[in-house]
Write a protein that holds these residues in place. Structure first.
Motif, PDB file in Angstrom:
ATOM      1  N   ILE A  69      -7.197  11.723 -41.715  1.00  0.00           N
ATOM      2  CA  ILE A  69      -7.707  10.352 -41.783  1.00  0.00           C
ATOM      3  C   ILE A  69      -7.072   9.499 -40.686  1.00  0.00           C
ATOM      4  N   ARG A  72      -8.667  10.555 -37.324  1.00  0.00           N
ATOM      5  CA  ARG A  72     -10.096  10.266 -37.212  1.00  0.00           C
ATOM      6  C   ARG A  72     -10.376   8.776 -37.087  1.00  0.00           C
ATOM      7  N   TYR A  73      -9.629   7.965 -37.834  1.00  0.00           N
ATOM      8  CA  TYR A  73      -9.918   6.533 -37.859  1.00  0.00           C
ATOM      9  C   TYR A  73      -8.899   5.696 -37.085  1.00  0.00           C
TER      10      TYR A  73
END
Length: 195
Positions: A69, A72-73
């Motif tokens: 996470i 990815r973000y």
């Protein structure tokens, strides 16, 4: 002084309160839950061992999820880079100590592994003014092997699995020690570069 090679500079643009860091904190909170389930009913009841394994597996899943996470973000923070390995060490350390206290794992294995982990954690804090040392590929392999080994020791498996689980634990010990020396060498090399 600039950050040494391999040491990430501080980036304050990403807020520390985010999903990835919340999963890291959750992993820390699962450590006492794991210990309670591990020692329930004397520590050798098959049902409770499966529950302890399940709690451990969920906690380790958060390790994989928070990293994915964060990447990815774009939620990578120095808090996450520092606390993620500490949360891992808290969980795996609790597992090693618990398994040794129950007589399932020799104490020397726990002492060697925790000695390395505490040493590297101290090293991370020592160089924190120059940045944070992110987990290396070898460190990630070490965590994977430790996780597999602990999982095998937690599950109430038949006797035929004794030597396979010993082999995985032996591999975890070797990789743990080797990567520990690699971390020390990389920090010394970085310190020599900026000296």
């Amino acid at each position: 002084m600039s950050a040494p090679d391999g040491v990430s500079p501080t980036d304050t643009r990403v807020p520390n309160v985010n999903v990835a860091n919340a999963l890291t904190v959750l992993r820390m909170l699962l450590v006492p839950v794991f210990l309670v389930t591990l020692f329930a009913a004397g520590g050798h009841d098959p049902m409770w061992r499966w529950i302890a394994f399940a709690v451990f597996a969920v906690a380790m899943f958060t390790d994989r999820a928070d990293g994915q996470i964060a990447r990815r973000y774009g939620l990578i923070t120095d808090f996450g880079k520092l606390m993620d390995p500490i949360a891992d060490k808290a969980l795996t350390g609790a597992a090693f100590i618990g398994l040794s206290a129950l007589g399932d794992l020799p104490w020397w294995v726990t002492v060697v592994i925790l000695g390395r982990e505490l040493g590297i954690t101290a090293l991370r804090f020592w160089v924190i003014s120059d940045g944070v040392i992110p987990a290396s590929r070898g460190g990630k392999l070490k965590t994977l092997l430790q996780t597999l080994a602990i999982g095998l020791y937690l599950m109430p498996l038949p006797e035929v699995m004794h030597w396979p689980k010993v082999a995985v634990m032996a591999a975890a010990v070797v990789v743990t020690v080797v990567t520990g020396f690699d971390y020390v060498r990389s920090v010394r090399r970085a310190s020599d570069t900026v000296a």
